[in-house]
Design a protein around this motif. Sequence first.
Motif, short mmCIF file in Angstrom:
data_model
loop_
_atom_site.label_atom_id
_atom_site.label_comp_id
_atom_site.label_asym_id
_atom_site.label_seq_id
_atom_site.Cartn_x
_atom_site.Cartn_y
_atom_site.Cartn_z
N PHE A 62 -4.40 0.30 -11.64
CA PHE A 62 -3.24 1.17 -11.39
C PHE A 62 -2.30 1.22 -12.59
O PHE A 62 -1.46 2.12 -12.67
CB PHE A 62 -2.45 0.68 -10.18
N THR A 70 0.52 6.09 -9.00
CA THR A 70 0.27 6.09 -7.57
C THR A 70 -0.94 6.96 -7.25
O THR A 70 -1.57 7.55 -8.14
CB THR A 70 1.49 6.61 -6.80
N LYS A 71 -1.28 7.02 -5.96
CA LYS A 71 -2.42 7.84 -5.53
C LYS A 71 -2.24 9.30 -5.93
O LYS A 71 -3.21 9.99 -6.24
CB LYS A 71 -2.60 7.71 -4.02
N LYS A 72 -0.99 9.78 -5.92
CA LYS A 72 -0.70 11.16 -6.31
C LYS A 72 -0.48 11.31 -7.81
O LYS A 72 0.03 12.32 -8.27
CB LYS A 72 0.53 11.65 -5.55
N ASN A 73 -0.85 10.27 -8.57
CA ASN A 73 -0.73 10.26 -10.03
C ASN A 73 0.72 10.34 -10.50
O ASN A 73 1.00 10.85 -11.59
CB ASN A 73 -1.54 11.41 -10.64
N PHE A 129 2.27 2.17 -3.40
CA PHE A 129 1.28 2.77 -4.28
C PHE A 129 0.76 4.10 -3.72
O PHE A 129 -0.11 4.71 -4.32
CB PHE A 129 0.11 1.81 -4.49
N GLY A 130 1.29 4.52 -2.57
CA GLY A 130 0.91 5.81 -2.00
C GLY A 130 -0.37 5.80 -1.19
O GLY A 130 -0.95 6.85 -0.93
N TYR A 131 -0.82 4.60 -0.77
CA TYR A 131 -2.08 4.49 -0.04
C TYR A 131 -1.84 4.06 1.40
O TYR A 131 -0.77 3.55 1.75
CB TYR A 131 -3.01 3.46 -0.70
N GLU A 180 -6.56 0.61 2.06
CA GLU A 180 -7.32 1.71 1.46
C GLU A 180 -7.93 1.30 0.12
O GLU A 180 -8.90 1.89 -0.33
CB GLU A 180 -6.43 2.94 1.29
N PHE A 181 -7.34 0.30 -0.56
CA PHE A 181 -7.99 -0.23 -1.76
C PHE A 181 -8.22 -1.72 -1.56
O PHE A 181 -7.57 -2.38 -0.75
CB PHE A 181 -7.17 0.04 -3.03
N ARG A 212 -8.72 -4.50 -9.35
CA ARG A 212 -8.29 -3.23 -8.74
C ARG A 212 -6.80 -3.01 -8.98
O ARG A 212 -6.37 -1.88 -9.23
CB ARG A 212 -8.57 -3.25 -7.23
N TYR A 233 0.83 -1.20 0.00
CA TYR A 233 0.00 0.00 0.00
C TYR A 233 0.87 1.26 0.00
O TYR A 233 0.56 2.24 -0.68
CB TYR A 233 -0.92 -0.01 1.22
#
Length: 643
Positions: free
Chosen positions: A325, A356-359, A308-310, A314-315, A321, A305
Amino acid sequence: MLDSMADNFFKKIVDDANAALLFISPSLEGSIKTKDYIIKYANHKANKFFSNSSESIKGLPLVQFTNGGEIILLANKVLKNQESEVFNISKIEDTDTINYNVKIESFYDGVLITITELRLEYISDKESKLPLGNVKSRTRELEISNLFGIRVLDSNDSIICYLKPVFNKKNEVKDFLIDYINNRMGEIADEETELIAGQTILEYYPKNLENGVFGILAECYITGENREYTREFIFNDVSIWLSTRAVKMNDGLILFSKDVTQEKNYEAQLFVQNRLLSEAEHVANIGSFRWNLGKEEIKYSDNVYKLFGYDRNEFDDKYDRLLSFLHPNDLLKVKSSFKNGKKNKTKTDIVFRVYTKKNELRYMNTIGEYYQKDGNWYMVGVIRDVTNQLESESVLQIKNSELKRTNADLEAFNRVASHDLQEPLRKIQMFVSRLIEEEQGHLSSRSQQYLDKIKSSSDRMRNLINNLLSYSKVDEVSEQPRRVDLNDVLNNVLEDLGEHINDLNAKVDSVCLPVVNGIQFQLEQLFANLIGNSLKYIKEGVQPEIKILSSVVKGNTSSVDALLPNINYVKLQFIDNGIGFEKKYQEKIFEIFQRLHGKTEFSGTGLGLSICKKIVQSHNGTILAKGELGKGAEFTIYLPTLL
């Protein structure tokens, strides 16, 4: 037929027997400790004893009948110890109390129970020979019944105790009296249970107040709702974990406590191991996973997690899923790799890009192997962020190339500085010297000729120096690369060369060009040099034609060795129908000051294509030349794509 008659004969004898006969087997095959037994056979007496009717109880669970629970406990003990159990019980039938002798013994893979009615003159126990019916015998009968109940409770693996509330003057529960506790507590605490019974729970274990046990029991007593809790207790400096269920019964509480110390120790060890693994993953910048292929569910470690920045969990854990990504260009590659791995159960090792979560775009490497457990297939592996590694490798490759190129340039510059650059200067000096010696005050025609040569050499020297400066400054640009539309670059160059193109009646055709990351003025110089080169070396009597093509290729599928395998490139092709050149010059043509024609045939300094090569290399690309004498030339450029 004789066997059938014998079977029926013996069955009739057993069914008509005065004793109740019951054969039971564990509901879990091969178990010596089960919560229920299935009745495999019951004769007429057994049917009437347990169901008060003549209906067959065969196939029913024993636990649903009266006294079934007590018999199950003893049956477990018989199977475990392989020793028979014998005891007496009383049963009220109509208004009479009937006494029975019960024998439980191991028989094949189950338990045989024989229940015989005791007549008054024969009922006795080990300590009393009194017949039933008088006050003493009735009292003794109750004692025997109580002893049976206690034996059942003491044979249980759990701690069973009965608590009665102790109230203060405000009628509030202030403590609980231990009214009864079985022998299991004595075994765990290593002390006599007789010394425990009669104390309150706070007298026996004062920490029951601070660990919350008293509060839970008080709430259970007041609300009447069952409560469950797990706590650590210290008996004789030994840590014991008990999992307890509290149930309100009559005017007190009954507690069932199970020793879960071993489970807690395993849990603690597992926690430590998981913590060490998590720390190791964090240091190594990797995460681990376990993929249930049947359910398409993936269990990730905490560090996955983070990669991937989470935050943790969180996912969700679904396979789809994970695919969400992926960079769109890597989706088919990853799905195909996993599909082949699942089919052939081979090791998977693949690099792909994710957002990542922050693109942020990151490169991930997954290595996984397959294994089978309980009929299900799983994949276990690691995920690691290799972005920095790939960037470092790319930078290292670029630096190595730059070093080789710089060394080569230095050698070539030394040759130039020692010969080609000195030639115009020597001519200037020679003719100026002659002019001074021969003509002072005015110039003759001969002097004019010398002057013309000076001018020609000076012009060539100026162009040579300018081009040389351009070549040397390609890598010294302070401007940062940005998005450049190559269509704009081409339009600007065609506008600058428009008059020359019209004079030659040349034709320039181009497809729609992509956007790249670069420095615009250098890319315009690149296009201008290549198109200008095609306009210079034209065939007489033939309309000049220049075609510009574009496509995207993968580095690992191209035959060009200079391309990096994990990068996509824009491929640009400049094709003309000019005079071309021989194949042996296709490598040499990019060397500085390299000319294939004399300076009287075509103007130039021999630096144009060298500048092109240096511009392409400064953009982390490569340029190639291909030609055929009399049929034209083709220059191919590879530049990294934006993604």
